[in-house]
Design a protein around this motif. Structure first.
Motif, PDB file in Angstrom:
ATOM      1  N   LEU A 497       0.834  -1.210   0.000  1.00 17.72           N
ATOM      2  CA  LEU A 497       0.000   0.000   0.000  1.00 17.72           C
ATOM      3  C   LEU A 497       0.869   1.262   0.000  1.00 17.72           C
ATOM      4  O   LEU A 497       0.671   2.164  -0.822  1.00 17.72           O
ATOM      5  N   LEU A 498       1.834   1.312   0.915  1.00 14.35           N
ATOM      6  CA  LEU A 498       2.675   2.515   1.059  1.00 14.35           C
ATOM      7  C   LEU A 498       3.521   2.746  -0.193  1.00 14.35           C
ATOM      8  O   LEU A 498       3.792   3.882  -0.587  1.00 14.35           O
ATOM      9  N   SER A 499       3.920   1.650  -0.841  1.00  9.82           N
ATOM     10  CA  SER A 499       4.753   1.768  -2.039  1.00  9.82           C
ATOM     11  C   SER A 499       3.931   2.270  -3.227  1.00  9.82           C
ATOM     12  O   SER A 499       4.393   3.107  -4.014  1.00  9.82           O
ATOM     13  N   LEU A 500       2.690   1.762  -3.334  1.00  5.89           N
ATOM     14  CA  LEU A 500       1.818   2.232  -4.424  1.00  5.89           C
ATOM     15  C   LEU A 500       1.488   3.710  -4.249  1.00  5.89           C
ATOM     16  O   LEU A 500       1.518   4.479  -5.217  1.00  5.89           O
ATOM     17  N   ILE A 501       1.177   4.121  -3.014  1.00  7.79           N
ATOM     18  CA  ILE A 501       0.886   5.543  -2.764  1.00  7.79           C
ATOM     19  C   ILE A 501       2.123   6.382  -3.071  1.00  7.79           C
ATOM     20  O   ILE A 501       2.041   7.423  -3.738  1.00  7.79           O
ATOM     21  N   GLY A 502       3.303   5.912  -2.585  1.00  7.26           N
ATOM     22  CA  GLY A 502       4.554   6.649  -2.801  1.00  7.26           C
ATOM     23  C   GLY A 502       4.859   6.813  -4.277  1.00  7.26           C
ATOM     24  O   GLY A 502       5.173   7.929  -4.750  1.00  7.26           O
ATOM     25  N   ARG A 503       4.721   5.704  -5.040  1.00  7.11           N
ATOM     26  CA  ARG A 503       5.036   5.786  -6.480  1.00  7.11           C
ATOM     27  C   ARG A 503       4.018   6.679  -7.198  1.00  7.11           C
ATOM     28  O   ARG A 503       4.380   7.489  -8.054  1.00  7.11           O
ATOM     29  N   GLY A 504       2.732   6.535  -6.803  1.00  2.78           N
ATOM     30  CA  GLY A 504       1.688   7.369  -7.418  1.00  2.78           C
ATOM     31  C   GLY A 504       1.964   8.849  -7.199  1.00  2.78           C
ATOM     32  O   GLY A 504       1.815   9.674  -8.120  1.00  2.78           O
TER      33      GLY A 504
END
Length: 610
Positions: A497-504
């Protein structure tokens, strides 16, 4: 050293005298002298070694058998309890009562050391009955064993031979030991009020400062478990006043301050503890130089060992680092973590078991926590370097594909393959941990590059994090992993979750709004209703000029009550400390501006409609 040497010489002399007496057949007139020599010899043997009493007392059995032999009876096939019963009930000769009672007190010391409290109570029941039939009973509410020991009348010292330790002193030590041991038993069993009363009895007894400090430490632990932190602190402070080298008391005090939320005092206590552990303690003097048998030699139970556990300096250093990080004292946290990592480089693994038996977590977690502290201190490049260490060290520890089956029904009776399955499960658990650490390393690097303004580099690290997580495959009709793997899988989902938000968020920075939208949609599939992902999704739709959809999503997101979110959060397990800073960063920065723009848009839309 000198006193112990004297004791050794005396022990050897008494041992020689005892052997020469026992070379002769037992004779009633000589038995009082023989039993007194045996009493002195046993005491000097203990005093010369000054180590914990274990096993049976050599010589007591032989002494009792010689008494029976002189009286024309035998008891070779009897156990020690039955042998004492036979001797005390059948040997009525007045001259033998005094030495037998003394020997009985010595036997009680050995049985107390072995935790045989029932045997001790039985023996004192016999001793009291022997001197005054029908007298031995305890009043309501009194502790039976203590009542029996206190009720026993110490025989007057005869003039046959001086005693190396008086029976009166021995009786006092037995009382203190019995109270201490029973207090510990009750503490372990969770009977705290009884434990408190017995430990207080022990604290008023006959013991060295070292033991008194230990008793106060146990009283502090007992009060803490009873939910009385202030009382606990009073006992722990008393322990340190009595013996400032009783460092477990300082360690427990830090834990109580933590419980009370008094971080400043907790950190002071931990700092003092770390400094004290770093100094070479003075050579431990014999705890009770005047007594050959003393309480230390009789009390050595696992619960006491656990309560008086001495932390390794590195454990305290780690606790300091962790508590500073949790409390937002970032600069201090960084210093402590870097000190701790230096200790690791010096081969700390050899000194402290890093297997869960100490306060230390697994090494990669410490590295990730250190990286988190460095990031929060603005030392992003250092954080990237520390994470690289975790990534490189876990590279070969993760299988290419990691299958996690859904929850399995537990068989009622363990099958022959159950042990093998257990081994596979722990292996899988270990692989999931390594995967989480590696992915978290990339996640931290992503956020660090983002903070340095290097969005492309950040996207690359977030992508590496996500591709690592693709190794995990959930199998079965549902995607619920087995109960024992649930915590590890939850951590991996949070990292995803945190990685998807960060990349987004970095795609938004780079103007790649469609890619950002895809990442935010995926993040809401991973964690439906996540506030950060939802607000980022609204922003991406807005940037793509899909204002109607953005407004509809914003309204839906605004209407979900914060109570529901809080409840969901409360039901989840606490996050590992190394992920907390990433969670704090995964918050959309311009939410208020966006909310105003959407509200203006909705007002305009409503006016147009009307």
């Amino acid at each position: 050293g000198e006193a112990r040497e004297v004791r050794r010489q005396q022990r050897d002399e008494f041992g020689k005298l005892l052997r020469s007496i026992r070379g002769l057949p037992p004779a009633l007139p000589a038995l009082p002298l023989e039993l007194t020599v045996l009493y002195n010899s046993l005491l000097l043997t203990v005093g010369a070694s000054d180590s914990a009493i274990k096993g049976e007392a050599d010589g007591i059995r032989q002494g009792l058998l010689r008494v029976l032999e002189a009286c024309g009876a035998c008891g070779q096939d009897l156990g020690m309890e039955e042998l004492w019963q036979k001797v005390l009930q059948e040997v009525t000769m007045e001259e033998l009562q005094e030495p037998l009672h003394r020997l009985g007190a010595l036997q009680a010391a050995w049985w107390l050391a072995a935790g045989r409290l029932g045997s001790v109570a039985g023996l004192f029941q016999l001793l009291s009955t022997a001197e005054a039939p029908g007298k031995a009973h305890c009043r309501e509410g009194q502790n039976k064993l203590l009542s029996l020991i206190k009720a026993w009348r110490v025989p007057p010292e005869g003039s046959s031979l001086p005693l190396v330790q008086s029976t009166e002193d021995l009786k006092e030590i037995l009382c203190t030991t019995a109270a201490f041991l029973q207090g510990l038993q009750e503490l372990e069993a969770g009977n705290f009020p009884t434990a408190l009363s017995l430990l207080q009895e022990a604290a008023g007894g006959f013991c060295s400062k070292k033991v008194l400090a230990q008793i106060y430490t146990c009283l502090g632990c007992c009060a803490q478990r009873m939910g009385k932190p202030q009382t606990a602190l009073q006992h722990l402070k008393r322990a340190l006043q009595v013996d400032f080298q009783c460092l477990p008391a300082l360690s427990h005090a830090a834990a109580v301050y933590h419980e009370l939320g008094k971080t400043d005092v907790e950190l002071q206590a931990l700092t003092l503890l770390y400094e004290a552990l770093g100094k070479n303690p003075p050579a431990a003097a014999s705890s009770s130089p005047y007594f050959l048998i003393h309480t230390e030699l009789l009390v050595h139970t696992p619960i006491l060992t656990s309560l008086l556990h001495h932390r390794h300096p590195s454990e305290v250093k780690y606790l300091l680092a962790r508590r500073c990080l949790q409390d937002g004292r970032v600069a201090d946290a960084v210093d402590h973590y870097l000190d701790f990592l230096a200790l690791l480089q010096e081969g700390l693994q050899q000194q402290v078991p890093l297997d869960g038996s100490s306060a230390l977590p697994r090494v990669p977690e410490v590295f990730l926590e250190a990286a988190s502290a460095l990031e929060q201190a603005g030392r992003h490049q250092d954080a990237i370097t520390v994470c690289e260490e975790v990534i490189s060290r876990t590279a070969d520890l993760i299988p290419r594909v990691l299958r996690v089956e859904e929850r399995l029904e537990q068989p009622e009776c363990p099958s022959p393959g159950a042990e093998l399955a257990g081994g596979l499960l722990s292996q899988k658990k270990e692989s999931l941990c390594c995967l989480a650490w590696r992915a978290a390393g990339y996640l931290h690097q992503g956020w660090a590059w983002a903070k340095l303004g290097e969005s492309k580099e950040a996207v690359m690290q977030f992508s590496r994090c996500l591709s690592n997580l693709l190794r995990v495959q959930l199998h079965g009709s549902g995607v619920e992993p087995t109960e024992s793997l649930q915590p590890e899988v939850e951590v991996l989902q949070k990292i995803r979750l945190l990685s998807l938000i960060g990349r987004g968020m970095q795609f938004l920075e780079l103007g790649k709004h469609k890619e950002a939208l895809l990442d935010f949609q995926h993040s809401l599939q991973v964690s439906p209703g996540d506030p950060a992902a939802a607000s980022c999704l609204v922003q991406a739709l807005w940037k793509l000029n899909r204002k109607q959809e953005a407004a509809a999503q914003w309204q839906k997101f605004s209407q979900s009550s914060p109570e529901e979110d809080g409840l969901q959060q409360g039901q989840r397990r606490p996050l590992p400390l190394y992920l907390v800073s990433c969670l704090e960063q995964a918050v959309f920065p311009h939410s208020e501006t966006l909310a105003r723009s959407i509200q203006d848009y909705l007002r305009t839309a409503n006016q147009d409609t009307s």
